[in-house]
Design a protein around this motif. Structure first.
Motif, PDB file in Angstrom:
ATOM      1  N   ILE A 128       0.835  -1.200   0.000  1.00 21.25           N
ATOM      2  CA  ILE A 128       0.000   0.000   0.000  1.00 21.25           C
ATOM      3  C   ILE A 128       0.873   1.255   0.000  1.00 21.25           C
ATOM      4  O   ILE A 128       2.021   1.238   0.455  1.00 21.25           O
ATOM      5  CB  ILE A 128      -0.946   0.036   1.218  1.00 21.25           C
ATOM      6  CG1 ILE A 128      -0.147  -0.063   2.533  1.00 21.25           C
ATOM      7  CG2 ILE A 128      -1.981  -1.081   1.133  1.00 21.25           C
ATOM      8  CD1 ILE A 128      -1.009   0.091   3.798  1.00 21.25           C
ATOM      9  N   ASP A 206      -4.276  -8.581   3.558  1.00 18.12           N
ATOM     10  CA  ASP A 206      -5.300  -7.981   2.711  1.00 18.12           C
ATOM     11  C   ASP A 206      -6.673  -8.170   3.374  1.00 18.12           C
ATOM     12  O   ASP A 206      -7.094  -9.312   3.595  1.00 18.12           O
ATOM     13  CB  ASP A 206      -5.260  -8.686   1.351  1.00 18.12           C
ATOM     14  CG  ASP A 206      -6.235  -8.124   0.331  1.00 18.12           C
ATOM     15  OD1 ASP A 206      -6.627  -6.957   0.469  1.00 18.12           O
ATOM     16  OD2 ASP A 206      -6.601  -8.877  -0.609  1.00 18.12           O
ATOM     17  N   ASP A 207      -7.417  -7.120   3.759  1.00 16.96           N
ATOM     18  CA  ASP A 207      -7.132  -5.717   3.600  1.00 16.96           C
ATOM     19  C   ASP A 207      -7.103  -5.077   4.977  1.00 16.96           C
ATOM     20  O   ASP A 207      -8.147  -4.873   5.599  1.00 16.96           O
ATOM     21  CB  ASP A 207      -8.192  -5.077   2.709  1.00 16.96           C
ATOM     22  CG  ASP A 207      -7.860  -3.658   2.316  1.00 16.96           C
ATOM     23  OD1 ASP A 207      -7.083  -2.987   3.026  1.00 16.96           O
ATOM     24  OD2 ASP A 207      -8.365  -3.202   1.294  1.00 16.96           O
ATOM     25  N   ARG A 209      -6.487  -2.146   5.830  1.00 16.29           N
ATOM     26  CA  ARG A 209      -6.980  -0.763   5.912  1.00 16.29           C
ATOM     27  C   ARG A 209      -8.311  -0.676   6.655  1.00 16.29           C
ATOM     28  O   ARG A 209      -8.601   0.339   7.318  1.00 16.29           O
ATOM     29  CB  ARG A 209      -7.145  -0.178   4.507  1.00 16.29           C
ATOM     30  CG  ARG A 209      -5.850  -0.006   3.733  1.00 16.29           C
ATOM     31  CD  ARG A 209      -6.125   0.503   2.322  1.00 16.29           C
ATOM     32  NE  ARG A 209      -6.968  -0.447   1.577  1.00 16.29           N
ATOM     33  CZ  ARG A 209      -7.545  -0.162   0.400  1.00 16.29           C
ATOM     34  NH1 ARG A 209      -7.381   1.036  -0.148  1.00 16.29           N
ATOM     35  NH2 ARG A 209      -8.274  -1.082  -0.212  1.00 16.29           N
ATOM     36  N   THR A 210      -9.118  -1.723   6.540  1.00 14.94           N
ATOM     37  CA  THR A 210     -10.442  -1.686   7.159  1.00 14.94           C
ATOM     38  C   THR A 210     -10.374  -1.562   8.677  1.00 14.94           C
ATOM     39  O   THR A 210     -11.320  -1.084   9.296  1.00 14.94           O
ATOM     40  CB  THR A 210     -11.249  -2.943   6.788  1.00 14.94           C
ATOM     41  OG1 THR A 210     -10.520  -4.111   7.212  1.00 14.94           O
ATOM     42  CG2 THR A 210     -11.462  -3.024   5.280  1.00 14.94           C
ATOM     43  N   GLU A 213     -10.752   2.102   9.550  1.00 19.38           N
ATOM     44  CA  GLU A 213     -11.871   2.878   8.990  1.00 19.38           C
ATOM     45  C   GLU A 213     -12.689   3.616  10.037  1.00 19.38           C
ATOM     46  O   GLU A 213     -13.161   4.730   9.790  1.00 19.38           O
ATOM     47  CB  GLU A 213     -12.790   1.947   8.194  1.00 19.38           C
ATOM     48  CG  GLU A 213     -12.352   1.731   6.771  1.00 19.38           C
ATOM     49  CD  GLU A 213     -13.411   1.043   5.936  1.00 19.38           C
ATOM     50  OE1 GLU A 213     -13.963   1.712   5.042  1.00 19.38           O
ATOM     51  OE2 GLU A 213     -13.690  -0.147   6.186  1.00 19.38           O
ATOM     52  N   ASN A 218     -11.564   8.088   5.827  1.00 21.24           N
ATOM     53  CA  ASN A 218     -11.097   8.280   4.458  1.00 21.24           C
ATOM     54  C   ASN A 218      -9.892   7.400   4.103  1.00 21.24           C
ATOM     55  O   ASN A 218      -9.288   7.573   3.053  1.00 21.24           O
ATOM     56  CB  ASN A 218     -10.728   9.749   4.223  1.00 21.24           C
ATOM     57  CG  ASN A 218     -11.926  10.670   4.371  1.00 21.24           C
ATOM     58  OD1 ASN A 218     -13.041  10.313   3.978  1.00 21.24           O
ATOM     59  ND2 ASN A 218     -11.705  11.849   4.940  1.00 21.24           N
ATOM     60  N   MET A 220      -9.545   4.404   3.048  1.00 22.28           N
ATOM     61  CA  MET A 220      -9.640   3.604   1.831  1.00 22.28           C
ATOM     62  C   MET A 220      -9.383   4.430   0.575  1.00 22.28           C
ATOM     63  O   MET A 220      -8.971   3.890  -0.455  1.00 22.28           O
ATOM     64  CB  MET A 220     -11.017   2.932   1.735  1.00 22.28           C
ATOM     65  CG  MET A 220     -11.367   2.057   2.926  1.00 22.28           C
ATOM     66  SD  MET A 220     -10.256   0.639   3.150  1.00 22.28           S
ATOM     67  CE  MET A 220     -10.892  -0.495   1.928  1.00 22.28           C
ATOM     68  N   GLU A 221      -9.616   5.752   0.646  1.00 22.31           N
ATOM     69  CA  GLU A 221      -9.346   6.632  -0.486  1.00 22.31           C
ATOM     70  C   GLU A 221      -7.930   7.200  -0.444  1.00 22.31           C
ATOM     71  O   GLU A 221      -7.272   7.343  -1.485  1.00 22.31           O
ATOM     72  CB  GLU A 221     -10.342   7.803  -0.509  1.00 22.31           C
ATOM     73  CG  GLU A 221     -11.770   7.403  -0.836  1.00 22.31           C
ATOM     74  CD  GLU A 221     -12.490   6.741   0.332  1.00 22.31           C
ATOM     75  OE1 GLU A 221     -12.279   7.161   1.483  1.00 22.31           O
ATOM     76  OE2 GLU A 221     -13.244   5.776   0.074  1.00 22.31           O
ATOM     77  N   VAL A 224      -3.923   3.509  -0.960  1.00 25.44           N
ATOM     78  CA  VAL A 224      -4.368   2.602  -2.021  1.00 25.44           C
ATOM     79  C   VAL A 224      -3.476   1.363  -2.103  1.00 25.44           C
ATOM     80  O   VAL A 224      -2.303   1.395  -1.722  1.00 25.44           O
ATOM     81  CB  VAL A 224      -4.382   3.312  -3.392  1.00 25.44           C
ATOM     82  CG1 VAL A 224      -5.411   4.429  -3.398  1.00 25.44           C
ATOM     83  CG2 VAL A 224      -2.999   3.860  -3.737  1.00 25.44           C
TER      84      VAL A 224
END
Length: 301
Positions: A128, A206-207, A209-210, A213, A218, A220-221, A224
Motif C-alpha cells: 500500500i 489484505d485488507d 486498511r479496514t 476505517e 477516508n 480507503m481513499e 491505495v
C-alpha cells in the motif's frame, strides 16, 4: 522333591503370564498417555484479558465435546507458544503460517484445521501507498532506492516475509540496504504510518486498511493498494507431539463441528476473524517453508 520342583515351575509360569498381562513392556507396546485436561495457547490479536474473556464459550464448547476440561492460555509471544507445545504444557496451539513452520521444526507439532475467510483458505499480502505518492505498482518501489518501508515485524508472514521474497524476485539484491525499513509492531500501525506520511509504502495482510476505517473514515481513499503477493495458506490450529491418533482426530472433529455452531463460530471470528474452518495438511505450508528458508539466516532462526 519332585513335587516341590513341579510346584515351583508352575508358580513361575503363572507369575510370568501375570507379568505379561499387567504391562506392555513384554509386547513392546507404549502405554498411551492419559488425558485429563487440555490447554489451548493463543497469541494476542488484541488485549490478553480481552482474548481470555472472548474465548470462554470456546473453552466450554470444547470441554463438552471432548469430555475433559479445556482451558485457554494467552501467551506473551509465539516463542512461548512453541516452547509450551514442545514441553507438553500447551496441547493445542493457534499458529500463523510462518509460526506453524517454526513450530513443526522446533516442536514437531501436527496440523489439524485452518481458517476460512471470505470463502477462501488462503490470503495475500498487500503493498500500500498514499494515493498522492505517485507510487502505482511494485515495480515503482524497486525502481526507486531509499523508500521507507513500514511493516509489523520481520516474523510476520504477510507483513514482511512474503513481500520481501517478492521484492527480491523483482530484482532488489539486498532489501536491508535498498529500503529504509521500519518495524511498527502491527498491521494497523503499518497502514497508519503510510496514512500519516511516516512511510512511503507498507506491507500488510489484505485488507488491513479496514481496521482503521472507524477512526479514519477516508483511509480507503487516501491509502491505495498497489500490488499483492502470491497466495499464502491461512493460519490454523495444530496439536503437540505425543497426542494419540484418537485424540488428534477428536480435536479435529470438534473444531470442524464449529461450522455448525454459529455462537462458537462468532467467537472464532471475534478473536481471529475466522468465518469457517477446514481440515489442514502439512504439505499446504511448503510454500511458506520455501520463503522461510530464504530468510532463515537473516532472521537468525
Amino acid at each position: 522333591m519332585k513335587k516341590f520342583l513341579t510346584l515351583l515351575t508352575a508358580l513361575t509360569m503363572v507369575l510370568a503370564l501375570a507379568a505379561c498381562g499387567s504391562n506392555n513392556e513384554g509386547t513392546g507396546e507404549k502405554k498411551e498417555e492419559e488425558i485429563k485436561e487440555l490447554t489451548m495457547g493463543f497469541i494476542p490479536s488484541q488485549e490478553a484479558d480481552q482474548i481470555a474473556d472472548n474465548v470462554k464459550p470456546l473453552e466450554e464448547y470444547l470441554t463438552e465435546k471432548l469430555g475433559v476440561p479445556v482451558k485457554a492460555e494467552v501467551m506473551i509471544d509465539f516463542v512461548g507458544l512453541v516452547e509450551g507445545m514442545r514441553t507438553g504444557q500447551i496441547d493445542i496451539g493457534f499458529t500463523n503460517p510462518f509460526g506453524y513452520v517454526q513450530a513443526v521444526e522446533r516442536a514437531e507439532v501436527q496440523p489439524v484445521v485452518k481458517a476460512i475467510r471470505r470463502g477462501s483458505d488462503t490470503y495475500k499480502a498487500q503493498f500500500i501507498a498514499r494515493a498522492d505518492s505517485g507510487l502505482k505498482s511494485i515495480d515503482d518501489l524497486v525502481a526507486k532506492e531509499g523508500l521507507t518501508w513500514a511493516f509489523g515485524d520481520t516474523l510476520s508472514t504477510s507483513g514482511y516475509l512474503f513481500p520481501a521474497s517478492l521484492l527480491t524476485q523483482k530484482g532488489v539484491a539486498d532489501i536491508n540496504t535498498f529500503f529504509k525499513q521500519t518495524a511498527v509492531g502491527g498491521h494497523d500501525n503499518a497502514v497508519l504510518a503510510v496514512l500519516e506520511g511516516q512511510a512511503d509504502f507498507a506491507t500488510t495482510f489484505d485488507d488491513a486498511r479496514t481496521v482503521l476505517e472507524k477512526d479514519h473514515p477516508n483511509v480507503m481513499e487516501e491509502v491505495v493498494v498497489i500490488g499483492h503477493t502470491e497466495d499464502i495458506p491461512n493460519d490454523g490450529v495444530s496439536v503437540r507431539k505425543g497426542l494419540s491418533e484418537e485424540w488428534v482426530n477428536k480435536i479435529k472433529e470438534a473444531f470442524l463441528a464449529i461450522n455448525d455452531n454459529p455462537e462458537v463460530l462468532a467467537v472464532m471470528n471475534e478473536v481471529y476473524t475466522w468465518d469457517g474452518i477446514a481440515e489442514s495438511t502439512d504439505e499446504e505450508y511448503d510454500v511458506v517453508r520455501a520463503v522461510y528458508e530464504q530468510f532463515k539466516e537473516q532472521l537468525g532462526q
